[in-house]
Design a protein around this motif. Sequence first.
Motif, PDB file in Angstrom:
ATOM      1  N   ASN A  64      53.212  11.489 -12.174  1.00 29.69           N
ATOM      2  CA  ASN A  64      52.758  12.846 -11.925  1.00 29.69           C
ATOM      3  C   ASN A  64      52.729  13.551 -13.276  1.00 29.69           C
ATOM      4  O   ASN A  64      53.781  13.769 -13.880  1.00 29.69           O
ATOM      5  CB  ASN A  64      53.682  13.588 -10.951  1.00 29.69           C
ATOM      6  CG  ASN A  64      53.134  14.958 -10.556  1.00 29.69           C
ATOM      7  OD1 ASN A  64      52.503  15.635 -11.349  1.00 29.69           O
ATOM      8  ND2 ASN A  64      53.367  15.345  -9.318  1.00 29.69           N
ATOM      9  N   PRO A  65      51.555  13.886 -13.783  1.00 35.98           N
ATOM     10  CA  PRO A  65      51.474  14.452 -15.138  1.00 35.98           C
ATOM     11  C   PRO A  65      52.170  15.790 -15.302  1.00 35.98           C
ATOM     12  O   PRO A  65      52.451  16.201 -16.422  1.00 35.98           O
ATOM     13  CB  PRO A  65      49.964  14.588 -15.366  1.00 35.98           C
ATOM     14  CG  PRO A  65      49.363  14.623 -13.998  1.00 35.98           C
ATOM     15  CD  PRO A  65      50.236  13.769 -13.148  1.00 35.98           C
ATOM     16  N   ARG A  66      52.497  16.474 -14.178  1.00 34.28           N
ATOM     17  CA  ARG A  66      53.065  17.815 -14.294  1.00 34.28           C
ATOM     18  C   ARG A  66      54.516  17.912 -13.802  1.00 34.28           C
ATOM     19  O   ARG A  66      55.188  18.890 -14.104  1.00 34.28           O
ATOM     20  CB  ARG A  66      52.219  18.819 -13.504  1.00 34.28           C
ATOM     21  CG  ARG A  66      50.787  18.966 -14.010  1.00 34.28           C
ATOM     22  CD  ARG A  66      50.065  20.085 -13.274  1.00 34.28           C
ATOM     23  NE  ARG A  66      50.374  20.092 -11.853  1.00 34.28           N
ATOM     24  CZ  ARG A  66      49.766  19.330 -10.940  1.00 34.28           C
ATOM     25  NH1 ARG A  66      48.825  18.487 -11.310  1.00 34.28           N
ATOM     26  NH2 ARG A  66      50.103  19.407  -9.663  1.00 34.28           N
ATOM     27  N   SER A  92      57.281  10.649  -1.572  1.00 33.74           N
ATOM     28  CA  SER A  92      56.368  11.198  -0.572  1.00 33.74           C
ATOM     29  C   SER A  92      55.850  12.577  -0.956  1.00 33.74           C
ATOM     30  O   SER A  92      54.857  13.051  -0.405  1.00 33.74           O
ATOM     31  CB  SER A  92      57.064  11.275   0.796  1.00 33.74           C
ATOM     32  OG  SER A  92      58.201  12.122   0.733  1.00 33.74           O
ATOM     33  N   ASP A  93      56.506  13.237  -1.921  1.00 33.67           N
ATOM     34  CA  ASP A  93      56.050  14.523  -2.422  1.00 33.67           C
ATOM     35  C   ASP A  93      55.333  14.390  -3.762  1.00 33.67           C
ATOM     36  O   ASP A  93      54.990  15.399  -4.385  1.00 33.67           O
ATOM     37  CB  ASP A  93      57.236  15.489  -2.570  1.00 33.67           C
ATOM     38  CG  ASP A  93      57.188  16.593  -1.524  1.00 33.67           C
ATOM     39  OD1 ASP A  93      57.175  16.245  -0.331  1.00 33.67           O
ATOM     40  OD2 ASP A  93      57.143  17.773  -1.899  1.00 33.67           O
ATOM     41  N   GLY A  94      55.151  13.162  -4.232  1.00 32.18           N
ATOM     42  CA  GLY A  94      54.400  12.946  -5.465  1.00 32.18           C
ATOM     43  C   GLY A  94      55.160  13.265  -6.734  1.00 32.18           C
ATOM     44  O   GLY A  94      54.562  13.417  -7.798  1.00 32.18           O
ATOM     45  N   VAL A  95      56.494  13.339  -6.672  1.00 39.96           N
ATOM     46  CA  VAL A  95      57.297  13.674  -7.844  1.00 39.96           C
ATOM     47  C   VAL A  95      57.599  12.409  -8.642  1.00 39.96           C
ATOM     48  O   VAL A  95      58.060  11.408  -8.096  1.00 39.96           O
ATOM     49  CB  VAL A  95      58.612  14.352  -7.425  1.00 39.96           C
ATOM     50  CG1 VAL A  95      59.539  14.550  -8.632  1.00 39.96           C
ATOM     51  CG2 VAL A  95      58.323  15.685  -6.747  1.00 39.96           C
ATOM     52  N   GLY A 340      53.045  27.262 -13.093  1.00 43.62           N
ATOM     53  CA  GLY A 340      52.497  26.750 -14.347  1.00 43.62           C
ATOM     54  C   GLY A 340      51.018  26.470 -14.258  1.00 43.62           C
ATOM     55  O   GLY A 340      50.258  26.733 -15.184  1.00 43.62           O
ATOM     56  N   ALA A 341      50.573  25.934 -13.102  1.00 50.55           N
ATOM     57  CA  ALA A 341      49.150  25.645 -12.924  1.00 50.55           C
ATOM     58  C   ALA A 341      48.338  26.933 -12.899  1.00 50.55           C
ATOM     59  O   ALA A 341      47.242  27.000 -13.468  1.00 50.55           O
ATOM     60  CB  ALA A 341      48.946  24.868 -11.616  1.00 50.55           C
TER      61      ALA A 341
END
Length: 347
Positions: A64-66, A92-95, A340-341
């Motif tokens: 995950n780049p962020r 499952s949360d993409g972390v 941040g996004a």
Amino acid sequence: MRTFLFSMLLGLFATTASAADPPTLHQYFDATGHADAWQGGVRMIPIHTPAGDFRVWTKRVGNNPRIKVLLLHGGPGATHEPFEVFDSFLPSDGVEYYYYDQLGSYYSDQPDDPRLLTIDRFVDEVEQVRQALHLDESNFYLLGHSWGGMLAMEYALKYPQHLKGLVISNMVSSIPAYNKYASEVLMPELDPAALAELKRLDAAKDYANPRFDALLQPHYEHHILRRPMAEWPEPVLRGFQRHINKKVYVPMQGPSELGASGLLVNWDRTSDLAKIPVPTLVIGARYDTMDPKFMEMMSKRLPKGEYLYCPNGSHMAYYDDQQVYFAGLLRFLHRVDDAGARTASTH
């Protein structure tokens, strides 16, 4: 003209929205371009110390780049292994997250040199690990549990410019306050005869005596992880029993989790919490060995602090109050990421 403007706005909206979207399943598990892919995300990272050069063990999970979370385990001298339960919630949360055994811990080199047992030396080690993993202020979250929380606070005070977010899990900012809570709240809960025997064993430094751990078992089952020890999760038994390095743990923490008496005994950073500028989540629990009210106070002293209370949890609330712990942790990570996004999309 109207159609053209609408198309431009639609494209801008799509770009902004995608900036906050989690990675797809394929992206999250795609190891392309990772030097660690050939050994399942594991890297042995070189560390320079005053006692020579050594290596520490890390393992990456996901992409995950962020949102990249470096996990600092407890102890000192325990291992990353109790964190293995994070596998049930973070992917499952993409972390993206990194297991890491600090120097002296089981999967890393274990030099026997007292010069290495200082907070400043461990902070320098974390910074070397950060650099090797290419983590930066756009993606780097540091989560420290117990002793790891102490280390995380120290890192945030020295290197705040590299952090995107900080998580202090089940750790107070003062060892004297921890010892006061142990003396006034935790010790009186023990059977008086058991407490007297513990104090006799402690005075004699007879920590290898099987009675020492046996007398502490009720305390551990009530305040460390709220299950009978026979039912403790296997990763916990590995990390805190079979694989702990007592040559690190005892000199720094002391012989037990019933207060601290080692090199860390006078550590106190409470007055410096206001100097930590990054978004910070403090996690406390009702039955913790650390005073939950003190941890709530810490969150209010942090400029961007917030508090997560686990009503059914103890010191290892990520086991005995999992739903509250992980829902709050993931909510924090994504909220900081979304902020941040949004900031990035306005520049």
